[in-house]
Scaffold this active site. Structure first.
Site, PDB file in Angstrom:
ATOM      1  N   ASP A  16      33.348   6.248  35.696  1.00  0.00           N
ATOM      2  CA  ASP A  16      34.423   6.173  36.679  1.00  0.00           C
ATOM      3  C   ASP A  16      33.819   5.514  37.922  1.00  0.00           C
ATOM      4  O   ASP A  16      32.593   5.465  38.080  1.00  0.00           O
ATOM      5  CB  ASP A  16      34.933   7.586  36.987  1.00  0.00           C
ATOM      6  CG  ASP A  16      35.994   7.590  38.072  1.00  0.00           C
ATOM      7  OD1 ASP A  16      36.974   6.823  37.947  1.00  0.00           O
ATOM      8  OD2 ASP A  16      35.835   8.337  39.035  1.00  0.00           O
ATOM      9  N   ASP A  18      35.442   5.530  41.724  1.00  0.00           N
ATOM     10  CA  ASP A  18      35.628   6.289  42.962  1.00  0.00           C
ATOM     11  C   ASP A  18      35.147   7.724  42.799  1.00  0.00           C
ATOM     12  O   ASP A  18      35.630   8.454  41.927  1.00  0.00           O
ATOM     13  CB  ASP A  18      37.100   6.288  43.378  1.00  0.00           C
ATOM     14  CG  ASP A  18      37.595   4.897  43.753  1.00  0.00           C
ATOM     15  OD1 ASP A  18      36.749   3.998  43.900  1.00  0.00           O
ATOM     16  OD2 ASP A  18      38.815   4.715  43.890  1.00  0.00           O
ATOM     17  N   ASP A 172      33.981  12.414  37.872  1.00  0.00           N
ATOM     18  CA  ASP A 172      33.951  13.406  38.942  1.00  0.00           C
ATOM     19  C   ASP A 172      35.219  14.240  39.018  1.00  0.00           C
ATOM     20  O   ASP A 172      35.325  15.118  39.869  1.00  0.00           O
ATOM     21  CB  ASP A 172      33.727  12.718  40.306  1.00  0.00           C
ATOM     22  CG  ASP A 172      34.923  11.895  40.756  1.00  0.00           C
ATOM     23  OD1 ASP A 172      35.388  12.071  41.903  1.00  0.00           O
ATOM     24  OD2 ASP A 172      35.414  11.061  39.969  1.00  0.00           O
TER      25      ASP A 172
END
Length: 205
Positions: A16, A18, A172
């Site tokens: 991922d 961001d 995250d």
């Protein structure tokens, strides 16, 4: 802090962007707050992080419904992105994740799989000097169903030519972890900023 990887021999890494590679969630939150505030809308930090991985469209639609507003989605999205780009000089990377990016570069194929659109994702990676480390970018608008649906991860694996069970995902958010599991991929969770640098947010969480 170090990121402990699950056991196994992995033939591809899927990241991922961001909050995983780019430590930009605090910057995104500031941009969201200002863009929404211009329309009289509020967004708490807790809700912002709880909604991590959701599409911009879904977030604005839900905020409109919850707060009785009629914010124009394209306008708010453009303004949010404009404000975020103004904050880009402050952007830093998550060192523990970058270590794995550099360790895997040239050794295993790697992709970025993001809920963001290609332009801002590329801009963040360029700012961090990492864009050339990745063989593939899979971004919003290039798949039909967002996380927690596994489509984006399966698409990245197909582009890399690696079976899902041989891919390792770095994520995250809860939605991202769910998407990785649904894709049949192992995953490692990247902690939020206040867990990686507890002194930076003491008292906030």
């Amino acid at each position: 802090m170090t990121l402990a990887l699950p056991p196994g021999e992995f033939r591809a890494y899927l990241f991922d962007c961001d909050g995983t590679i780019a430590d930009n969630m605090p910057l995104h939150f500031r941009a969201w707050q200002q863009a929404l505030g211009e329309h009289g809308c509020e967004l708490s930090e807790e809700l912002f992080y709880a909604w991590g991985g959701r599409s911009v469209l879904d977030i604005i639609v839900d905020l409109n419904a919850a707060q009785g507003l009629d914010m124009p989605v394209p306008e708010v999205d453009r303004r949010r992105e404009e404000l975020y780009q103004e904050l880009l000089p402050e952007l830093t990377a998550v060192p523990e994740v970058v270590w794995h990016v550099e360790d895997g570069h040239g050794r295993v194929p790697m992709a970025v799989v993001s809920g963001g659109t290609r332009e801002p994702v590329s801009l963040s990676l360029c700012t961090l000097g990492l864009l050339d480390r990745f063989d593939v970018l899979v971004c919003a608008g290039e798949y039909t169903r967002g996380k927690p649906d596994p489509e984006c991860f399966l698409l990245a694996a197909a582009h890399l030519g690696v079976a899902p069970e041989h891919c390792l995902v770095f994520e995250d958010t809860d939605l991202g972890m769910q998407a990785a599991a649904a894709a049949g991929m192992a995953a490692v969770r990247v902690p939020p900023p206040w867990e990686r640098t507890p002194s930076a947010a003491l008292g906030n969480h």
